[in-house]
Structure formats: C-alpha cells, structure tokens
Design a protein around this motif. Structure first.
Motif, PDB file in Angstrom:
ATOM      1  N   GLY A   1       0.801  -1.306   0.101  1.00  0.00           N
ATOM      2  CA  GLY A   1      -0.015   0.106  -0.007  1.00  0.00           C
ATOM      3  C   GLY A   1       0.722   1.257  -0.034  1.00  0.00           C
ATOM      4  O   GLY A   1       0.569   2.214  -0.617  1.00  0.00           O
TER       5      GLY A   1
ATOM      6  N   GLN B   1      -7.095  -5.784  -2.324  1.00  0.00           N
ATOM      7  CA  GLN B   1      -7.259  -4.216  -1.862  1.00  0.00           C
ATOM      8  C   GLN B   1      -6.675  -4.013  -0.553  1.00  0.00           C
ATOM      9  O   GLN B   1      -7.026  -4.845   0.255  1.00  0.00           O
ATOM     10  CB  GLN B   1      -8.941  -3.878  -2.171  1.00  0.00           C
ATOM     11  CG  GLN B   1      -9.021  -2.583  -1.731  1.00  0.00           C
ATOM     12  CD  GLN B   1     -10.461  -2.197  -1.805  1.00  0.00           C
ATOM     13  OE1 GLN B   1     -11.268  -3.162  -1.878  1.00  0.00           O
ATOM     14  NE2 GLN B   1     -10.707  -0.901  -1.860  1.00  0.00           N
TER      15      GLN B   1
ATOM     16  N   LYS C   1      -5.804   1.158  -2.659  1.00  0.00           N
ATOM     17  CA  LYS C   1      -5.227   0.521  -3.763  1.00  0.00           C
ATOM     18  C   LYS C   1      -5.678  -0.857  -4.139  1.00  0.00           C
ATOM     19  O   LYS C   1      -6.012  -1.633  -3.177  1.00  0.00           O
ATOM     20  CB  LYS C   1      -3.610   0.207  -3.917  1.00  0.00           C
ATOM     21  CG  LYS C   1      -2.753   1.789  -3.664  1.00  0.00           C
ATOM     22  CD  LYS C   1      -1.223   1.180  -3.519  1.00  0.00           C
ATOM     23  CE  LYS C   1      -0.593   2.678  -3.630  1.00  0.00           C
ATOM     24  NZ  LYS C   1       1.051   2.451  -3.739  1.00  0.00           N
ATOM     25  N   THR C   2      -5.830  -1.018  -5.079  1.00  0.00           N
ATOM     26  CA  THR C   2      -6.403  -2.468  -6.064  1.00  0.00           C
ATOM     27  C   THR C   2      -5.616  -2.921  -6.744  1.00  0.00           C
ATOM     28  O   THR C   2      -5.460  -2.434  -7.660  1.00  0.00           O
ATOM     29  CB  THR C   2      -7.919  -2.391  -6.217  1.00  0.00           C
ATOM     30  OG1 THR C   2      -8.787  -1.794  -5.213  1.00  0.00           O
ATOM     31  CG2 THR C   2      -8.380  -3.704  -6.691  1.00  0.00           C
ATOM     32  N   PHE C   3      -5.035  -4.070  -6.641  1.00  0.00           N
ATOM     33  CA  PHE C   3      -3.981  -4.596  -7.597  1.00  0.00           C
ATOM     34  C   PHE C   3      -4.711  -5.914  -8.476  1.00  0.00           C
ATOM     35  O   PHE C   3      -5.739  -5.968  -8.293  1.00  0.00           O
ATOM     36  CB  PHE C   3      -2.813  -5.477  -6.542  1.00  0.00           C
ATOM     37  CG  PHE C   3      -2.315  -4.248  -5.657  1.00  0.00           C
ATOM     38  CD1 PHE C   3      -1.006  -3.896  -5.982  1.00  0.00           C
ATOM     39  CD2 PHE C   3      -2.631  -3.962  -4.490  1.00  0.00           C
ATOM     40  CE1 PHE C   3      -0.315  -3.034  -5.482  1.00  0.00           C
ATOM     41  CE2 PHE C   3      -1.991  -3.443  -3.682  1.00  0.00           C
ATOM     42  CZ  PHE C   3      -0.942  -2.651  -4.142  1.00  0.00           C
TER      43      PHE C   3
ATOM     44  N   LYS D   1       3.156  -9.552  -7.837  1.00  0.00           N
ATOM     45  CA  LYS D   1       1.946  -9.412  -7.436  1.00  0.00           C
ATOM     46  C   LYS D   1       0.887 -10.261  -7.510  1.00  0.00           C
ATOM     47  O   LYS D   1      -0.284 -10.227  -6.753  1.00  0.00           O
ATOM     48  CB  LYS D   1       1.376  -8.041  -8.231  1.00  0.00           C
ATOM     49  CG  LYS D   1       2.472  -6.919  -7.906  1.00  0.00           C
ATOM     50  CD  LYS D   1       1.818  -5.555  -8.749  1.00  0.00           C
ATOM     51  CE  LYS D   1       2.860  -4.559  -8.578  1.00  0.00           C
ATOM     52  NZ  LYS D   1       2.329  -3.144  -9.339  1.00  0.00           N
TER      53      LYS D   1
ATOM     54  N   ASN E   1      -5.038   1.641 -10.141  1.00  0.00           N
ATOM     55  CA  ASN E   1      -6.352   1.776  -9.555  1.00  0.00           C
ATOM     56  C   ASN E   1      -5.949   2.187  -8.015  1.00  0.00           C
ATOM     57  O   ASN E   1      -5.677   1.157  -7.221  1.00  0.00           O
ATOM     58  CB  ASN E   1      -7.074   0.319  -9.541  1.00  0.00           C
ATOM     59  CG  ASN E   1      -8.370   0.474  -8.814  1.00  0.00           C
ATOM     60  OD1 ASN E   1      -8.720   1.311  -8.338  1.00  0.00           O
ATOM     61  ND2 ASN E   1      -9.112  -0.549  -9.364  1.00  0.00           N
ATOM     62  N   THR E   2      -5.504   3.558  -8.025  1.00  0.00           N
ATOM     63  CA  THR E   2      -5.159   4.239  -6.581  1.00  0.00           C
ATOM     64  C   THR E   2      -5.989   5.545  -6.550  1.00  0.00           C
ATOM     65  O   THR E   2      -6.090   6.054  -7.474  1.00  0.00           O
ATOM     66  CB  THR E   2      -3.712   4.434  -6.714  1.00  0.00           C
ATOM     67  OG1 THR E   2      -3.092   3.021  -6.801  1.00  0.00           O
ATOM     68  CG2 THR E   2      -3.075   4.821  -5.468  1.00  0.00           C
TER      69      THR E   2
ATOM     70  N   SER F   1       3.346   0.140  -6.853  1.00  0.00           N
ATOM     71  CA  SER F   1       2.596   0.610  -7.842  1.00  0.00           C
ATOM     72  C   SER F   1       1.135  -0.420  -7.926  1.00  0.00           C
ATOM     73  O   SER F   1       1.454  -1.541  -8.001  1.00  0.00           O
ATOM     74  CB  SER F   1       3.080   0.974  -8.838  1.00  0.00           C
ATOM     75  OG  SER F   1       1.793   1.169 -10.128  1.00  0.00           O
ATOM     76  N   SER F   2      -0.009   0.205  -8.097  1.00  0.00           N
ATOM     77  CA  SER F   2      -1.183  -0.671  -8.382  1.00  0.00           C
ATOM     78  C   SER F   2      -1.226  -1.052  -9.852  1.00  0.00           C
ATOM     79  O   SER F   2      -2.260  -2.016  -9.905  1.00  0.00           O
ATOM     80  CB  SER F   2      -2.460   0.218  -7.993  1.00  0.00           C
ATOM     81  OG  SER F   2      -2.656   1.294  -8.730  1.00  0.00           O
ATOM     82  N   LYS F   3      -0.657  -0.664 -10.658  1.00  0.00           N
ATOM     83  CA  LYS F   3      -0.615  -1.022 -12.020  1.00  0.00           C
ATOM     84  C   LYS F   3      -0.025  -2.079 -12.504  1.00  0.00           C
ATOM     85  O   LYS F   3       1.208  -2.426 -11.849  1.00  0.00           O
ATOM     86  CB  LYS F   3       0.079   0.119 -12.627  1.00  0.00           C
ATOM     87  CG  LYS F   3      -0.111  -0.124 -14.323  1.00  0.00           C
ATOM     88  CD  LYS F   3       0.449   1.251 -14.872  1.00  0.00           C
ATOM     89  CE  LYS F   3       0.392   0.871 -16.288  1.00  0.00           C
ATOM     90  NZ  LYS F   3       1.233   2.044 -17.170  1.00  0.00           N
TER      91      LYS F   3
ATOM     92  N   GLU G   1      -0.293   8.063  -7.120  1.00  0.00           N
ATOM     93  CA  GLU G   1       1.100   7.249  -7.145  1.00  0.00           C
ATOM     94  C   GLU G   1       2.280   8.035  -6.895  1.00  0.00           C
ATOM     95  O   GLU G   1       2.995   8.109  -6.154  1.00  0.00           O
ATOM     96  CB  GLU G   1       1.064   6.280  -8.182  1.00  0.00           C
ATOM     97  CG  GLU G   1       0.323   5.263  -8.054  1.00  0.00           C
ATOM     98  CD  GLU G   1       0.472   4.109  -7.064  1.00  0.00           C
ATOM     99  OE1 GLU G   1       1.606   4.338  -6.351  1.00  0.00           O
ATOM    100  OE2 GLU G   1      -0.295   3.037  -7.070  1.00  0.00           O
TER     101      GLU G   1
END
Length: 883
Positions: A47, A73, A89-91, A59, A97-98, A51-53, A113
């Motif tokens: 978190g 999340q 953040k959702t991965f 990941k 998705n942040t 990065s969430s991307k 980010e």
C-alpha cells in the motif's frame, strides 16, 4: 508520520480484515503462526510502496485462492505533517487503481501514486520487481521483514539514504566536508592515485611501461654507440690492413725478383755445370765470366729501367698527393660551413617548435574558454527552467483543489438548481392588480389605470392601505416541496463552493482548467529539463569548476592574435625548419664522409710517395756503384764469344749435369716459388679483408649512424623526462591522497558522532559498559570500556547480531526523524533472542516509541506483556492455504 489503520480485502486468504485505532507510539500485533501478521505487513508494504498498475509475478501471488476473480485491496489511513490522508489501492489490473484523499486533495491513478511517492521520499523503480534498497529511501532502514532480523541495515549500497543521513548529520555538526563533498574529494584523490598505482600499491602498467620504454631507449642508444665504436675500430683496422698490404706488395716484389734471378741462375748453372765437370777449371772460368757479365749487364739494365719507372711513378704520385691534400683542405672548409648551417637550422627548428607549443596551449585555452561559456549558458538555462517549474508549482499549489469529480458535482448541482427553479416558476401563482383610482399598495403609490403583476410561490399578504388586506396561499404541498428543493440545492451549492473557496461554477471551471494547464506545462518543462540537461546541476557546476581551473593555469599564455592562423603558419614554419635541418645534417654528414675519405686517401698517397722516394734513393745509390753500360755490354760480348766456343762441349755434357748437380739449384727455385705463393695468398686475404671493411664502412655511412644515435639519445632523454615527470606526479598524488584520507577520516569521525551517541543511548541497555565502533553508518564492533579488544559484529551470536541490527535502526531513525518521526515496522525481529534479552529490550522499544511510531508484529506475545504497548492487537489463529 503515524499509520492509523490498515484494512485489507481478498488478500492472500484474508477475505476482509483490519487493524484500526493504531497508536502513534508503540503498537504490538500478536498472534500465532498463520494468523495473518505477515500478511498485514505485506499489505502495508504494497500500500505504501508498490504501484497498483500491472500484473507481474510478485503481485500475482497476492490473489486469494477462494476468490480468484476478486482483486486484492488495501486501504491505509495515516497522518503526516499534521494532515490526515487515506490511500486505497486495488491490485492485479493493467491500469492504475489508486486513490489518495487528503485535505482539499482527491487524487486518483498515476497522480495519486506520484503524490504518495513524493510524500514518502520513495521511488517506484522497476514495476516487474518489488521495490527495495534505494527505491524505499529511508524506509529501507525502518522496516524489518520476517527472516531479515540478522542483517544489518544496508546504508553503503543505498545512495538516497546516505544522502539523507549526511544531510541531517552535516546540519547537526556543521561538517559539510565529511558528507558528499568530502566523498567527492576523496574519490577524486583515489582516482588520481590509481592512475599510477594498483589497488595493492604497486606501480601501474602505464608506470611500468614508462620504465620499460626508458630501458629500451637506453639499450637502443648503447647498441648504436657500440656499433659506432666498432666502426671506428674497423676504420683503424682498415688503415692497418692497407699499410700491411703495401708492405706485402713490396716484399712480394723483392721475392719475385729473387725468384726470377734464381730461375735464371738455375738455367745458367745447368749450362755451366756440365762444362765444370767435363772441361774442369777452364770451362768453369768461362762460364763464370759469361755469367758474371750477363748478370752485371742485366742487373744494370734492370736497375736503370726500374729507376726510370720509379721516377715516372713518383712524378704522378706527387701530383696525386698534392691534389689529395688540396681536396682535404677544401673539404675541411666546406665542413666548417656545413656545421654552422646545421647549428643555425637546428636553432631555427627549436624556435619554431617553441612557438608551435605556445600556440597549441593558447588554442586549448581558447577552446576551454568557449566550452566554459557554453556550460555557463547551459547552467543559466537550467536555472531558468528550474525557477519556471518552481514558480508554476507554487501557482498550482495556490489554486483551489478542484478535481474532476468536484467539478462534475458542481455542474450537476447547477443543472438541478436550474431545473428546480424552472419547475417552481412554472407552478407559481400569477396575480395582476389594476388601480381604478389612486391607492397605496404594500406601501407604494399606485396611480389610476396602473397594473402591478405578482409571481407568488409562497403564502403572501398584500396590503391596500385604507381599503383591504389580501391573503394569498398558492399551490399547497407540491409547490412547497419545489421551493424546498431550490433552497436545498442553493445550500449545497454554497457549501461546496465554500469548501473550494470559490464563488460560482465558472470560477471552479476556470481553476480546474488553470490547474490542468499548469500541470501540463510543468510536465513539459520537466521533460525539457531531463532532455536538455541529463547530467544535472551538480555535474554541470563541476564541469564549469574544472574548466575555470584549467583556464587559471593557462592565463599566462593568453594572446590576442588569431591563434588558428598563427598556429597554421607556425606549423608550416616548423615543417620548413625541420626539412631544412634534415637537409643541412644530410649535407654535413655527406661532406663529413667525403672529407674522411679524402683525408684517408691523402695519407695513403703520402706514405706511398715516401716509400717510393726511399726506394729511388737506394736504386740510384746502386747505379752509382755500377760500371758503364757499354763496358758491361762489351764484357758480355767477350764472355759470350768464349762461351760460344765451348757451346758444343756444354750441350754434350748437359745430361750429365742434370744427374750430377742440377737438383740443388732446382730446390732453391721451388723454395722461392713456394714463398712467392705464400705471399700471394696473404695478399689475396688482405685484399678481401680490405674490401669487406670498406663495404662495412660504406653501409654504415648509408645507414646514417650519427643521426640514428642522435635520435636514440633524444628518445632516451624524452623517456627519462617522462618517467621523472610521472614519478613526480605519482609522489604528489600519493601525498595528496594520504592527506585527504586523513582529513576525511577525522571529519567522518566527527560526522558520525551524533549517530554513535544515538545508538549508544539504546545499546547500553543491552550491552552495559560497551561502546560501539562505527564503520560509516553501521556498527562494526563492540568495545568494552577499559579493554582494547574490539569484538566484531560478525563474530557475535545470532541473537546478539539481530539485537545490534535493531538498535542500529533505532539510532538511524533518531537521525532521520528531524521534526517528525517515521514509523518502524518490525516483523518477528527478535526470534533469535532469549527471553532475558527480550525483557531488557522492552524499555528500549518503549523509549523509542516516545519519538517514533512502532508497529511490532510477533508470534510470542507473552514475551512482550511488559513492553508498555499503547495499542495491543491480538489476532486469532486461522489456517491459510498458499495461493
């Protein structure tokens, strides 16, 4: 900074869990294995730092096995610099998705980010691998994952952290030289020293090559000198050989004469021998008289012929000798002139070379000046760009934080308000009052035939003074609801505009557009800054300083003339002078060889003339003792007449002579013939030796040995000078390096003193009477007070090493804290430590938590009952299956 809560969803078997109400001090999260402690630590790490991307392998393992379609999340709430923030953040999806929400800030996607990394001082790094080391900034020192407790914090390999520590420590003790500036100076001194020496202190390859080059040049010069000495010896030997050859020729002439006489005598004796034996004394006397007369006449004729020949030879030889002497004088005069010409040509060449070197240095100085001016312009442009970025950043920060969502919200409220007002206007009561005589209506004068219109949306009383009161109640509940909608929407609009510190939708739209334009312009300027100045300000300033230093060294050779044209002219003049010097030396050497040859020839002719004069004097002396030629001839005729009479008798007795006595005379002839053959062989060998030495000397002259020796001597001198210059530079580099290292170490000790004190404050709790020995930003060993022995950290037990590692991190956290402490995340950090040491560690953790937030995750909660936790979280045991 203070982490207040952590919430996870679909996180590796944790469907939904949270840690809330975390204290700004000491937090203990206890629970058995597989209770989710490390998953919370992992969620915190992702978190805050990842990065969430994207969906890289590291990941993908976050996905829960019982809900493979759900995405992991994490939601973290934290306070920093007195402001409350929430990151969500959702991965495991391609796009960002942040979301990041804070005071007057609502960012999403990449903007969120970027802002998060700016707040924490971290770097996204490579999206295909987890962030680590320098990418985590200070957090790499404040975070201990499970299984990593034995490892000391990596400061040496973490440039960002080194910079932060040096900045804090330098500011505290005021020793800038021990920080990055000192490291740059030390690195420069080391790099200069390594030009001449290896890491082991041995001379470098280039250094040894200079010594080898000097030895090679010296060997080449000595070989040429030996060759020159050999040639001088060969010339001396050639002179001796030529003298010996002339002597051999003279001796061979005498032997040849003796051989001829012996052969003639043998023939005469062969004729007389028979007469002596057959005719006795008479025949012998006649033969002797004839032989004597013949010999006397022949000898006299030969002596006269030889005298005439010697006189002719002497006249020719005298002329040749005088001509050779004249040639030697002429060659000596020419040689003197050519030597002066060589001296003048070499002086001219030296002057041209000096001029060319000065102009080359001036050209370098002008080039450095142009480069310096270019770098200064670049620095000015870089400063302008940075100031422009800073100004636009300040302008962006001054604008209201109007996000797309807020703007859409305002537009929706505006549209709804317009629609509500339209509905209210459509449902309102319309009333018209026309005066038939003057009257007062609601306090205003209304003249005859004048009409007043009313648009009534609520209960209203209309007063007609002195006549009537009119109460109007339009619509009912539906109209009242429309009016309430208008009032509610107006209130919502005022509240939202008030939060944004704006007056209307137009100003909000303008602020949003201005912010977007400023961000775009800032990105463009940053891209320009990166493209145009990739080397950065520090390197650019370093280049400027280097060029200024060079120019200071070259100021003495500054000139106002046109350097390129003057250099071209000087190089052309140098080339002409070099060509003239080569030509002058060649002519001088050629003339020198000719003079030597003429001198040698003159000496040889003089010697031959002296020998010939001596022989001629001896010959004349012999002739003076001889009788007259005609008398000799008469005696010969008389003897021959008598001999003729006995000729018949001699012929009859010749065979008997041969058998009786002719062999003795023939032996003499053989002896002389053998001697003559030996002299001829010696003459032939001497002639071959003379030819060989003459050819050797001729080839040596063609090789231009003198010039080669001069060149070898110049090369040896240049190699020796280069070696001496390099030795001086190497000695200077060694002295500078030793002095810089000594000064730097002293500064470094003073710089690290605050860190040592911060660590020692905690260290004495577990290791009493012990002082830490620092190696840069780490503890290298522990020294007991009063003892000289230092126990290295690598030699400690596993438990002691993890305790020292934790204490080091606490000390580093003290230095990095500044005005605001940073959280320490500790996941099972004392697994190798015995209960007594854990008990001793509890006051240390409590004291440190008064300055920093500590999140301690442990599976041995009972060992930390007395730690004085501000927040205790007990996790229930559960079973996780690896995803």
């Amino acid at each position: 900074m203070w982490i207040k809560s952590v919430q996870v969803k679909n996180w590796r078997g944790l469907a939904e869990a949270e840690l809330t109400g975390l204290s700004s001090g000491l937090n203990v999260v206890a629970g058995p294995n597989e209770s989710g402690k490390s998953r919370f630590v992992e969620a915190l790490r992702f978190g805050l730092f990842e990065s969430s991307k994207g969906q890289p392998a590291f990941k993908s393992r976050l996905r829960s096995w019982d809900a493979p379609s759900s995405r992991p999340q994490v939601i973290i709430e934290f306070d920093i610099r007195g402001e409350h923030w929430t990151v969500n953040k959702t991965f495991l999806q391609q796009a960002f998705n942040t979301t990041l929400i804070g005071p007057n800030v609502n960012l999403d996607g990449e903007d969120a980010e970027v802002r998060l990394r700016q707040m924490f001082g971290t770097d996204l790094g490579n999206a295909q691998r987890p962030a680590e080391g320098g990418q985590l900034g200070r957090w790499s020192l404040l975070w201990i994952d499970q299984g990593d407790s034995l490892n000391a914090p990596d400061v040496a390999g973490n440039a960002p952290v080194q910079g932060l520590l040096q900045e804090h420590l330098s500011g505290e003790v005021g020793l800038v030289a021990a920080g990055r500036t000192g490291q740059d100076v030390l690195r420069f001194a080391d790099e200069t020293w390594r030009r001449y020496y290896t890491a082991g202190g041995q001379e470098s390859v280039a250094f040894r090559r200079l010594r080898d080059a000097l030895a090679e040049a010296k060997g080449k010069r000595e070989a040429l000198e030996q060759r020159q000495q050999q040639l001088v010896a060969d010339a001396d030997r050639l002179t001796a050989l030529q003298t010996d050859y002339d002597d051999l020729e003279t001796r061979a002439g005498r032997t040849r004469t003796e051989l001829g006489a012996a052969e003639t005598k043998a023939q005469q004796l062969a004729e007389v021998a028979g007469k002596l034996e057959l005719l006795a004394a008479q025949e012998q006397n006649l033969a002797a008289a004839s032989e004597t007369a013949t010999g006397a006449l022949q000898e006299l004729e030969e002596l006269q012929a030889q005298r005439d020949q010697f006189e002719q030879e002497r006249e020719a030889l005298a002329e040749s000798t005088q001509a050779a002497i004249g040639a030697v004088r002429t060659a000596d005069a020419t040689m003197q002139e050519l030597n002066e010409a060589v001296v003048q040509a070499e002086a001219s060449l030296d002057a041209c070379q000096t001029r060319t070197r000065q102009l080359l240095q001036a050209q370098q100085a002008q080039g450095a000046q142009r480069e310096l001016e270019g770098k200064q312009r670049q620095l000015q442009q870089l400063t302008t760009l940075q100031e422009d970025i800073r100004a636009k950043g300040q302008a962006l920060a001054a604008l209201p934080a109007v996000t797309v969502a807020r703007l859409e919200q305002l537009r929706t409220i505006e549209n709804n308000l317009l629609e509500a007002r339209a509905r209210l206007q459509g449902a309102a009561l319309r009333l018209s009052i026309t005066a038939h005589q003057p009257l007062t209506l609601d306090g205003d004068r209304l003249d005859t035939a004048v009409t007043r219109d009313y648009h009534i949306t609520a209960a209203q009383r209309i007063e007609v003074a002195g006549v009537l009161t009119l109460d109007v109640r339009p619509g009912g509940g539906e109209l009242q609801g429309m009016q309430d909608d208008v009032i509610r929407l107006q209130r919502e609009q005022r509240e939202l505009l008030g939060e944004l510190r704006l007056t209307d939708l137009a100003s909000a739209t303008s602020a949003h557009d201005d912010a977007k334009a400023l961000r775009s312009r800032i990105e463009d300027l940053q891209a320009q800054l990166q493209d145009r100045f990739p080397m950065g300000r520090e390197d650019l300033e370093g280049e400027i300083a280097r060029l200024e230093g060079q120019l200071d060294q070259w100021r003495a050779i500054a000139t106002d003339e046109d350097v390129p044209a003057a250099l071209a002219e000087a190089e052309a003049a140098q080339e002409r002078a070099a060509s003239a010097a080569v030509t002058a030396r060649a002519r001088r050497d050629e003339q020198q060889q000719l003079a030597a040859s003429n001198s040698l020839e003159a000496e040889r002719l003089k010697e031959r003339l002296a020998n010939l004069d001596q022989q001629l004097a001896q010959l004349k002396q012999k002739l003076e003792a001889k009788p007259d030629l005609e008398a000799a001839r008469q005696r010969l005729r008389d003897a021959q007449a008598s001999q003729q009479e006995q000729a018949d008798k001699v012929s009859k007795t010749r065979e008997e002579y041969v058998s009786l006595g002719g062999d003795t005379v023939q032996a003499d002839v053989q002896r002389l013939q053998q001697a003559m053959d030996g002299l001829k062989e010696r003459l032939t060998n001497a002639h071959h030796d003379i030819i060989r030495l003459q050819e050797s000397l001729r080839l040596a002259g063609n090789d231009d040995l003198h010039e080669a020796l001069q060149k070898a001597e110049a090369e040896e001198a240049a190699a020796e000078e280069e070696l001496r210059r390099t030795e001086r530079a190497a000695n200077t580099a060694s002295l500078v390096r030793e002095w810089v290292r000594k000064e730097y170490n002293e500064e470094r000790e003073a710089l690290l003193e605050p860190l040592r004190r911060a660590i020692e404050r905690y260290l004495v709790r577990l290791f009493p009477n012990t002082r830490p020995q620092m190696d840069d930003f780490q503890i290298a060993g522990l020294q007991t007070q009063g003892a000289g022995y230092v126990e290295l950290v690598d030699e400690l037990s596993g438990g002691a090493r993890e305790q020292v590692s934790l204490l080091t991190r606490l000390g580093l956290a003290e230095i990095l804290a500044g005005e605001e402490g940073w959280p320490l995340v500790l996941d099972d950090v004392l697994v190798n430590t015995d209960p007594n040491r854990i008990k001793a560690m509890q006051p240390v953790l409590y004291e440190a938590s008064r300055r920093h937030q500590i999140l301690l995750f442990t599976c041995h909660g009972s060992l930390f009952d007395n730690v004085g936790a501000d927040r205790w979280v007990e996790l229930a045991g559960r079973r996780f299956v690896s995803s």
